[in-house]
Design an enzyme around this catalytic site. Sequence first.
Site, PDB file in Angstrom:
ATOM      1  N   CYS A 176       0.847  -1.411   0.089  1.00  0.00           N
ATOM      2  CA  CYS A 176      -0.166   0.033   0.023  1.00  0.00           C
ATOM      3  C   CYS A 176       0.641   1.317  -0.118  1.00  0.00           C
ATOM      4  O   CYS A 176       0.334   2.312  -0.296  1.00  0.00           O
ATOM      5  CB  CYS A 176      -1.001   0.173   1.195  1.00  0.00           C
ATOM      6  N   HIS A 316      -4.317   7.671   5.204  1.00  0.00           N
ATOM      7  CA  HIS A 316      -4.313   6.424   4.389  1.00  0.00           C
ATOM      8  C   HIS A 316      -5.644   5.741   4.732  1.00  0.00           C
ATOM      9  O   HIS A 316      -6.244   5.113   3.703  1.00  0.00           O
ATOM     10  CB  HIS A 316      -3.332   5.614   5.143  1.00  0.00           C
ATOM     11  N   GLU A 327      -3.837   5.234  13.016  1.00  0.00           N
ATOM     12  CA  GLU A 327      -3.271   6.332  12.126  1.00  0.00           C
ATOM     13  C   GLU A 327      -3.843   7.568  12.802  1.00  0.00           C
ATOM     14  O   GLU A 327      -3.076   8.668  12.916  1.00  0.00           O
ATOM     15  CB  GLU A 327      -3.855   6.299  10.523  1.00  0.00           C
ATOM     16  N   LYS A 348     -10.396   6.841   0.290  1.00  0.00           N
ATOM     17  CA  LYS A 348     -10.829   5.452   0.081  1.00  0.00           C
ATOM     18  C   LYS A 348     -12.144   5.116   0.455  1.00  0.00           C
ATOM     19  O   LYS A 348     -12.803   4.303  -0.008  1.00  0.00           O
ATOM     20  CB  LYS A 348      -9.901   4.704   0.984  1.00  0.00           C
ATOM     21  N   HIS A 353      -9.634   1.031  -1.985  1.00  0.00           N
ATOM     22  CA  HIS A 353      -8.051   0.775  -1.742  1.00  0.00           C
ATOM     23  C   HIS A 353      -7.577   0.379  -2.994  1.00  0.00           C
ATOM     24  O   HIS A 353      -7.677  -0.802  -3.331  1.00  0.00           O
ATOM     25  CB  HIS A 353      -7.919  -0.046  -0.545  1.00  0.00           C
ATOM     26  N   PHE A 412       1.652  -2.833   3.874  1.00  0.00           N
ATOM     27  CA  PHE A 412       1.884  -4.160   4.678  1.00  0.00           C
ATOM     28  C   PHE A 412       3.467  -4.173   4.780  1.00  0.00           C
ATOM     29  O   PHE A 412       4.130  -3.858   3.817  1.00  0.00           O
ATOM     30  CB  PHE A 412       1.284  -5.108   3.746  1.00  0.00           C
TER      31      PHE A 412
END
Length: 426
Positions: A176, A316, A327, A348, A353, A412
Amino acid sequence: MAQKRRVVITGIGIVSPLGPHRESTWQNIIAGKSAAREITQFDAASWPTKIACEVDQLPNLEDALRPQLRPYLNRPSEFGVHAAYEAMGDSKLPKSIDPRRFGIAVGASIGAISPSQLAKMLVGMPIKNGLPDLNQTVAKSSEKFLTMKNHPGTLGALLSSQWHALGPVTTIHTACASSGQSLGQAYLQIVRDDCDIMLAGGADSLAGELLLAGFCLLGALSTRNDEPQKASRPFDKDRDGFVASEGAAMLVLEELGHAQNRGAPIYAEFSGYGETASAYRITDLPENGRGIVEAMDLAIKDACLDNSQIHYINAHGTSTQLNDRVEAHAIRRVFGSRGLKPGVSSTKSEIGHLISAAGAMEAAFTALAIRDQIAPPTLNLINTDCGDDINFIAEKSRKMTIEHALSNSIGFGGSNSVVALSRFRP
C-alpha cells in the site's frame, strides 16, 4: 549551502472507478460519490466479499502504445499507460526535452493473473522432461507473455520505452506504500539533480480473483455486500474492512526552473517527503503509531514547515479496525499534542483501496484539493471511535484554505511514506 532544488507537479493523469480521466474522477470525489458495487469481473456469488470498485471505462487511446509493446500489457499496466498519457499531455512537455534528464518511478504490484490464465498454462502440461517440456508448453500457449505481463518491473519499462526516458527507472513494490514511495523517490531524484523531470505514480488491480482471495483469507475486506456504497467507512466505529479497487494515477514532477522556463502549468509544489519503517509485524501496526509519526515529522521538516502550517491531511484511512485507530493516534501525536486540528479525510471511502496505486492517487487528490481549495469528504463517517479531537471532514466536501497538506501511505510490512504538498508560491 546550496538552496534545495524545488519540485513542482506539472501534470496529473488518473484512471479510476469514478472516471477515466483526472477531472471526471475529481469531480465525483468532491461530490461524494461512491464507486463500490457488485463485482463483475468474475462470479463472486459464493464469496464472503461480493463487492469492489472496478474500472468500467477507459479513454480511447487506440494505437497510442507502440505495437511491439502491446503484448506486455496486463490490466493494471493498461491503466498505468492511460494515466501516463493523460499526465504527459497535461504537462505539455516538449519533444525537445533531454531524455537523459527524464526518469520514471512507479509503484506496481505482482500482477493480475487470473485462474483461467493459469489453467491455460497448467492443464496438460508435461512434466517428465523438465525444462524442455516446460519450454514447449509455454511456446505453444496463448499465455506465453504471462510472466512479463505480470512482472512488477514491466510498467516502468513500458513507460520508459514509450517516452524514451533515459534517466533512472525505478519500480517499488511495498504494497500500500508503493506509489507513495515512488513519488518520494522521483522527488529525491530531482532534488539531487539527477533529473529535471520524473513521471511517477502507480497502477494496480485488486478486483481480480487471486489477489482478492488472499485478502478475503486475511479478513481485511468489508462484507457489507447488501450496501456496497456504505461499505468503505474509514474512521467510523462500524467499519468492517476495506473495499478492493483498481486504477492508476501518474504525476509529472519537474524542477521548478525547468517548468517555469517553458511556461508549464503548476498544480502544487512537492515540498517535502518522509519515509520510515515501523519494524513491527507484517500485517499489524504498533499501537503507538511509531513509523507513521516519524514519517509525518520528516515530511514536514523536509518541507521547512512548522506543524501549525499543515491545513489538510489525506489519510491512508483504509476502513480497517487497526489501521484507522493507529493512524488517528499518530495524527493526534503529531498535531493534537500542540492543539492543532488540520482537516482529515480518507478518499478510500469513495474510491476504495488501490493498494500499489493508492499513494499516487491520493497525492493527486491532495494536489487537486490545493488547486481548488476544497477538501474531499470521508463518506459514511457517522460515529467515530478514533477520537472526537480529530478534525474529520465527514460526508461533504469542505471549502477551506489549504496552503500545505500531507498525503499518508501505510503499507503491509511496515513501510510508511508521507508526501508534503504546498500551494505554489513563486
